[in-house]
Design a protein around this motif. Structure first.
Motif, PDB file in Angstrom:
ATOM      1  N   MET A 183      56.855 110.366 -11.701  1.00  0.00           N
ATOM      2  CA  MET A 183      55.821 109.851 -10.809  1.00  0.00           C
ATOM      3  C   MET A 183      56.325 109.740  -9.373  1.00  0.00           C
ATOM      4  O   MET A 183      55.588 110.018  -8.418  1.00  0.00           O
ATOM      5  CB  MET A 183      55.316 108.498 -11.314  1.00  0.00           C
ATOM      6  CG  MET A 183      54.443 108.599 -12.558  1.00  0.00           C
ATOM      7  SD  MET A 183      53.968 106.985 -13.246  1.00  0.00           S
ATOM      8  CE  MET A 183      53.079 106.252 -11.867  1.00  0.00           C
ATOM      9  N   GLU A 184      57.592 109.340  -9.208  1.00  0.00           N
ATOM     10  CA  GLU A 184      58.155 109.252  -7.867  1.00  0.00           C
ATOM     11  C   GLU A 184      58.318 110.644  -7.251  1.00  0.00           C
ATOM     12  O   GLU A 184      58.161 110.825  -6.042  1.00  0.00           O
ATOM     13  CB  GLU A 184      59.511 108.530  -7.904  1.00  0.00           C
ATOM     14  CG  GLU A 184      59.433 107.051  -8.262  1.00  0.00           C
ATOM     15  CD  GLU A 184      58.878 106.178  -7.142  1.00  0.00           C
ATOM     16  OE1 GLU A 184      58.172 106.704  -6.252  1.00  0.00           O
ATOM     17  OE2 GLU A 184      59.130 104.966  -7.169  1.00  0.00           O
ATOM     18  N   GLY A 187      53.979 112.209  -8.125  1.00  0.00           N
ATOM     19  CA  GLY A 187      52.746 111.439  -8.205  1.00  0.00           C
ATOM     20  C   GLY A 187      52.292 111.322  -9.654  1.00  0.00           C
ATOM     21  O   GLY A 187      52.689 112.117 -10.514  1.00  0.00           O
ATOM     22  N   GLU A 188      51.432 110.343  -9.915  1.00  0.00           N
ATOM     23  CA  GLU A 188      51.058 110.043 -11.295  1.00  0.00           C
ATOM     24  C   GLU A 188      50.306 111.183 -11.979  1.00  0.00           C
ATOM     25  O   GLU A 188      50.592 111.528 -13.134  1.00  0.00           O
ATOM     26  CB  GLU A 188      50.209 108.772 -11.331  1.00  0.00           C
ATOM     27  CG  GLU A 188      49.841 108.325 -12.743  1.00  0.00           C
ATOM     28  CD  GLU A 188      49.191 106.956 -12.782  1.00  0.00           C
ATOM     29  OE1 GLU A 188      48.427 106.692 -13.731  1.00  0.00           O
ATOM     30  OE2 GLU A 188      49.440 106.131 -11.860  1.00  0.00           O
ATOM     31  N   GLN A 189      49.334 111.776 -11.301  1.00  0.00           N
ATOM     32  CA  GLN A 189      48.520 112.811 -11.944  1.00  0.00           C
ATOM     33  C   GLN A 189      49.370 114.008 -12.382  1.00  0.00           C
ATOM     34  O   GLN A 189      49.293 114.456 -13.535  1.00  0.00           O
ATOM     35  CB  GLN A 189      47.409 113.281 -11.003  1.00  0.00           C
ATOM     36  CG  GLN A 189      46.502 114.342 -11.638  1.00  0.00           C
ATOM     37  CD  GLN A 189      45.349 114.750 -10.709  1.00  0.00           C
ATOM     38  OE1 GLN A 189      45.043 114.057  -9.745  1.00  0.00           O
ATOM     39  NE2 GLN A 189      44.709 115.864 -11.011  1.00  0.00           N
ATOM     40  N   LYS A 190      50.171 114.521 -11.470  1.00  0.00           N
ATOM     41  CA  LYS A 190      50.989 115.692 -11.798  1.00  0.00           C
ATOM     42  C   LYS A 190      52.035 115.344 -12.856  1.00  0.00           C
ATOM     43  O   LYS A 190      52.350 116.171 -13.730  1.00  0.00           O
ATOM     44  CB  LYS A 190      51.665 116.230 -10.533  1.00  0.00           C
ATOM     45  CG  LYS A 190      52.392 117.542 -10.763  1.00  0.00           C
ATOM     46  CD  LYS A 190      52.951 118.115  -9.468  1.00  0.00           C
ATOM     47  CE  LYS A 190      53.727 119.414  -9.746  1.00  0.00           C
ATOM     48  NZ  LYS A 190      54.285 119.990  -8.501  1.00  0.00           N
ATOM     49  N   TYR A 316      63.174 104.631  -5.795  1.00  0.00           N
ATOM     50  CA  TYR A 316      62.355 103.987  -6.825  1.00  0.00           C
ATOM     51  C   TYR A 316      61.620 102.775  -6.277  1.00  0.00           C
ATOM     52  O   TYR A 316      62.185 101.985  -5.521  1.00  0.00           O
ATOM     53  CB  TYR A 316      63.233 103.490  -7.976  1.00  0.00           C
ATOM     54  CG  TYR A 316      63.362 104.435  -9.134  1.00  0.00           C
ATOM     55  CD1 TYR A 316      62.244 104.983  -9.742  1.00  0.00           C
ATOM     56  CD2 TYR A 316      64.611 104.765  -9.625  1.00  0.00           C
ATOM     57  CE1 TYR A 316      62.373 105.853 -10.811  1.00  0.00           C
ATOM     58  CE2 TYR A 316      64.756 105.637 -10.690  1.00  0.00           C
ATOM     59  CZ  TYR A 316      63.629 106.175 -11.277  1.00  0.00           C
ATOM     60  OH  TYR A 316      63.753 107.042 -12.312  1.00  0.00           O
ATOM     61  N   ASP A 317      60.378 102.618  -6.700  1.00  0.00           N
ATOM     62  CA  ASP A 317      59.618 101.414  -6.393  1.00  0.00           C
ATOM     63  C   ASP A 317      59.773 100.461  -7.576  1.00  0.00           C
ATOM     64  O   ASP A 317      58.938 100.406  -8.473  1.00  0.00           O
ATOM     65  CB  ASP A 317      58.142 101.753  -6.166  1.00  0.00           C
ATOM     66  CG  ASP A 317      57.340 100.555  -5.689  1.00  0.00           C
ATOM     67  OD1 ASP A 317      57.857  99.420  -5.772  1.00  0.00           O
ATOM     68  OD2 ASP A 317      56.190 100.743  -5.256  1.00  0.00           O
TER      69      ASP A 317
END
Length: 342
Positions: A183-184, A187-190, A316-317
């Protein structure tokens, strides 16, 4: 009863009371989310050093978090050692942890100072884990694959169908770290589109330890996990190599947190201080051959460990992925859209 007899009886009662409490004060129960051999050695050495009757219960990261939630009103352990730090943050988010800022946090790698300043009241960092691929070189040859995977996209090779394994994020923190990493990067969708495609090549999702064992046996050709475990298997003689993905190095940090309403709070604090020390962090690789990277600036890392200086750590978040609601959302989404998808 004569006065002397009464005093004797009282004395025996008090002796029994103080003896019982002295024994109780010498206890500690650790929930441990690293390799069994490491749990055993760490707890044993702590017991010897401080004359404390310490015991441990070994479970994976996700399973331990589930136990803490179930035992919220009646905790059965004092401290949680190991496991991906996002799950520790989620435990703190759920009000399951007790505050304790160890003075030894000052010895943690400076690149994690901001994280410790923000979250160190509840959780400390005890080691660094690097995410990557493990490959069984003999199995790859049998499949006609001459070049091992170098990037995440290489795991989609049709020749690997049924020969990729990774842990189940419902019970392990490893794949949760992989999801966060992707995701980092994309992105979440991909990231979830990729995980759906990868699912076609995954034979099954099992516990982290079994993923590594199956790779060594040649039951899989590629595994996704923390690369220190592959170094251990190679040292044992297995045809296993570790690979850092070309896109950048995903990683996680090993957390340690005192459990709220711990029955042996002082001993839990003592354990936390010791586990952050140079002695304890070097003990892991010197005596159990587990090559996680120490976070104490004074601790020497094993020659078998990848050097932090050579890593391209992604950003990272931790605030996002350390939230309990986000963790549950992403795990549920993975279960519905990836593992159970028709």
């Amino acid at each position: 009863m004569k006065t002397s007899s009464k005093l004797t009886a009282l004395g025996l009662t008090l002796l029994s009371f103080f003896s019982h409490n002295a024994i109780a004060e010498k206890k500690l129960t650790v929930y441990c989310s690293v390799q069994h051999a490491t749990c055993e050695k760490i707890v044993q050495r702590f017991s010897e050093n401080y004359n404390i009757n310490a015991q441990f219960v070994r479970n994976s990261t996700g399973a331990t978090l589930a136990k803490l939630i179930a035992e919220k009103n009646n905790p059965q352990a004092d401290i949680w050692y190991g496991g991906t730090i996002e799950h520790h943050f989620q435990a703190g988010d759920l009000g399951l942890l007790a505050p304790y800022r160890s003075p030894r946090q000052a010895e943690i790698m400076p690149q994690f100072k901001t994280l410790i300043d923000k979250h160190g009241e509840l959780t400390s960092i005890v080691y660094l884990l690097v995410l990557g691929f493990g490959v069984n070189t003999e199995k790859l040859k049998q499949l006609g694959i001459t070049e091992p995977p170098k990037c995440w996209s290489d795991l989609l090779d049709p020749r690997l169908q049924g020969y990729v394994q990774m842990p189940d994020p419902q019970i392990s923190g490893t794949t949760y770290t992989a999801i966060a990493t992707l995701m980092e990067l994309w992105g979440e969708q991909k990231a979830f589109e990729y995980l759906k495609k990868l699912n076609a090549n995954v034979s099954e999702y099992v516990k982290s330890a079994l993923v590594t064992t199956n790779l060594s046996r040649g039951e899989s050709a590629v595994a996704v996990g923390f690369i220190h475990s592959y170094a251990t298997e190679k040292e044992k003689g297995a045809p296993v190599e570790s690979i850092l993905p070309c896109e950048g190095d995903g990683y996680s940090l090993g957390g340690m947190s005192i459990i709220k309403n711990a029955r042996n709070l002082d001993n839990a604090k003592l354990f936390a201080d010791w586990a952050l020390s140079k002695e304890a962090q070097e003990l892991v690789w010197r005596e159990t051959k587990v090559y996680q990277i120490p976070t104490n600036i004074h601790a020497e890392a094993s020659p078998q460990s990848v050097s932090p200086k050579h890593l391209k750590l992604i950003s990272y978040d931790f605030d996002r992925f350390g939230k309990s609601l986000e963790g549950k959302r992403l795990t549920d989404k993975w279960l519905k859209e990836v593992k159970l998808a028709k």
